[in-house]
Design a protein around this motif. Structure first.
Motif, short mmCIF file in Angstrom:
data_model
loop_
_atom_site.label_atom_id
_atom_site.label_comp_id
_atom_site.label_asym_id
_atom_site.label_seq_id
_atom_site.Cartn_x
_atom_site.Cartn_y
_atom_site.Cartn_z
N VAL A 4 6.75 105.11 56.71
CA VAL A 4 5.69 105.33 54.85
C VAL A 4 6.36 104.01 54.63
N ILE A 5 6.55 103.29 53.51
CA ILE A 5 7.17 102.33 53.03
C ILE A 5 6.65 103.71 51.36
N SER A 6 7.85 103.69 51.07
CA SER A 6 8.36 103.82 49.58
C SER A 6 9.25 103.16 48.54
N ALA A 7 9.16 103.32 47.80
CA ALA A 7 10.37 103.39 46.20
C ALA A 7 11.08 104.00 46.42
N LEU A 8 12.43 103.72 46.39
CA LEU A 8 12.99 104.81 46.29
C LEU A 8 14.34 105.19 44.99
N ALA A 37 3.03 99.06 52.23
CA ALA A 37 2.71 97.87 53.48
C ALA A 37 1.62 97.31 53.28
N HIS A 38 1.90 95.71 53.87
CA HIS A 38 0.04 95.56 54.33
C HIS A 38 -0.23 95.29 55.31
N PRO A 39 -0.62 95.98 56.74
CA PRO A 39 -0.06 95.22 57.78
C PRO A 39 -1.11 94.48 57.99
N GLU A 40 -2.59 94.17 57.44
CA GLU A 40 -3.55 93.16 57.38
C GLU A 40 -2.95 91.99 57.01
N PRO A 89 5.17 86.49 58.96
CA PRO A 89 5.85 86.58 60.24
C PRO A 89 7.15 86.76 60.92
N GLY A 90 7.28 87.63 62.04
CA GLY A 90 7.79 88.05 62.65
C GLY A 90 8.05 89.56 62.17
N GLY A 91 7.31 89.91 61.01
CA GLY A 91 7.50 91.52 61.12
C GLY A 91 5.93 92.34 59.99
N LEU A 92 6.71 92.69 58.93
CA LEU A 92 5.84 93.57 57.93
C LEU A 92 5.75 93.06 57.09
N ALA A 93 3.98 92.40 56.09
CA ALA A 93 4.34 92.12 54.40
C ALA A 93 4.32 93.49 53.61
N VAL A 94 5.53 93.83 53.00
CA VAL A 94 5.39 94.36 51.65
C VAL A 94 6.08 94.00 50.00
N THR A 95 4.71 94.70 49.36
CA THR A 95 5.10 94.52 47.78
C THR A 95 5.66 95.98 47.51
N TYR A 96 6.04 95.31 45.82
CA TYR A 96 6.51 96.41 45.01
C TYR A 96 6.74 95.82 43.55
N ALA A 97 6.07 95.95 42.53
CA ALA A 97 6.43 96.33 41.09
C ALA A 97 7.12 95.97 40.45
N SER A 98 6.84 95.25 39.16
CA SER A 98 8.58 95.57 38.10
C SER A 98 7.57 95.47 36.96
#
Length: 374
Positions: A286-290, A333-336, A340-349
């Motif tokens: 689970v990826i989320s803002a905290l 998260a964006h597993p598709e 490189p070497g990890g998991l792409a995650v985005t957040y909004a601002s």
């Protein structure tokens, strides 16, 4: 200015159920992976000068190297000079990324039109509008979950009004050719939960013979899990859900709940988050803002789609953290995406000051983070 106030109020509503902030690395018993900003990948969101920013940023693997991005409130300016101050607000838009590597992929943005002006790609109904929650490709078709929002006599002027979904039979075509049909939903008289749960706001994924769907109970900020027949969902039929009601009961039909909410997976769920199965471990992440406003990005782990999930562990503090009036949210998260070497995650601002958003274009575009995974 009026458009930016609408966006800011929308963000505040999305943040109302967020939990308190935590220091990076706090909570959780396992050592947390390292993470860093990935600004090189942000270029994918700046490929069309007419699209001046948006939030939400859910992604769907359409196959054959195409990735669909779903955005909420978006700023569109169709004529030069392309400036935010001249942009109009559309309630949702989409982008198709061709190629899994955001450093080299191409991107095409799409929105709707109404009376010759930019409009939402997925139209609302009457005075209500819709924000994309998540999407999933099923048997060469596309199902998109949407959060319904309606005007209300409260401090914000609007309120969440449950969920809906649309069904696209030929997502292999360019989005401008799509004909999105309304998915069949649970009958309201049988399932009052449709009005109080945000189905798909935590993502959706096929598993076995079912489509799993995570979301938030808007009034309480609790995460829940529901499922549908995979064969029915692939036909756009979501009329017969079942709900996870804890390990004692498992998945139950709505009549067993008698109008009450199902057992929560965890509390402190924001309106937008993501759940996916991580390869090769098979764990569900689970990826989320905290937090509220100045929020870290956090990670929970669980052995099954229903958990039990660990306490959230903060793994990244965005550089905007702590700026006066800045809001951070919608971490996913964006597993598709090839990372490189990890998991792409985005957040909004965003910012509580409309003038700041109009002048500072480091805000209100999705930002990438690279999360290292063992």
């Amino acid at each position: 200015m009026k458009q930016m106030k609408k966006i800011i109020l929308s963000v505040i509503m999305a943040l109302l159920c967020a939990g308190p902030a935590a220091a990076p690395g706090q909570a959780g018993s396992a050592a947390q992976p390292a993470a860093r900003a990935w600004p090189e990948a942000d270029r994918i969101f700046h490929g069309d000068p007419r699209w001046r920013g948006g939030d939400g940023a859910s992604s769907v693997d359409l196959g054959r190297g195409r990735i669909l991005w779903l955005f909420g409130d978006s700023l569109v300016c169709e004529s030069p000079p392309y400036e935010r101050k001249r942009a109009g607000l559309v309630r949702n838009s989409v982008m198709v990324e061709t190629g899994p590597d955001p450093l080299t992929a191409s991107a095409a943005f799409f929105w709707g039109r109404e009376k010759g002006r930019p409009a939402a790609f997925f139209p609302g109904r009457g005075a209500a509008w819709r924000w994309p929650a998540s999407g999933v490709a099923l048997s060469g078709r596309l199902l998109v979950f949407l959060m319904n929002v309606k005007p209300a006599e409260n401090a914000l002027g609007f309120a969440p009004a449950g969920w809906s979904a649309v069904f696209v039979k030929k997502p292999s075509q360019s989005p401008e050719l799509w004909r999105a049909a309304e998915a069949k939903l649970p009958p309201g008289r049988q399932d009052g939960l449709t009005a109080v749960l945000l189905a798909g706001s935590g993502g959706a994924a096929p598993l076995g013979g079912h489509l799993l769907c995570w979301g938030q109970a808007a009034a309480t900020g609790e995460a829940f899990l529901m499922r549908f027949s995979l064969a029915e969902a692939a036909r756009g039929d979501l009329s017969r859900p079942s709900y996870w009601d804890g390990p004692e009961h498992g998945f139950v039909p709505p009549e067993r709940l008698r109008g009450r909410k199902p057992a929560p997976l965890f509390s402190g769920a924001p309106a937008e988050f993501s759940v996916h199965r991580q390869s090769p471990s098979g764990a569900f992440l689970v990826i989320s803002a905290l937090g509220f406003g100045s929020a870290d990005l956090s990670l929970r782990r669980g052995p099954r789609p229903s958990g039990p999930f660990s306490e959230p562990a903060s793994f990244f503090r965005p550089p905007e953290w702590g700026r006066p009036g800045v809001l951070l949210y919608a971490a996913k998260a964006h597993p598709e995406i090839s990372a490189p070497g990890g998991l792409a995650v985005t957040y909004a601002s965003n910012s509580l000051d409309p003038e700041t958003v109009l002048a500072d274009e480091s805000l209100y575009y999705p930002r990438f983070v690279l999360l290292e995974m063992n």
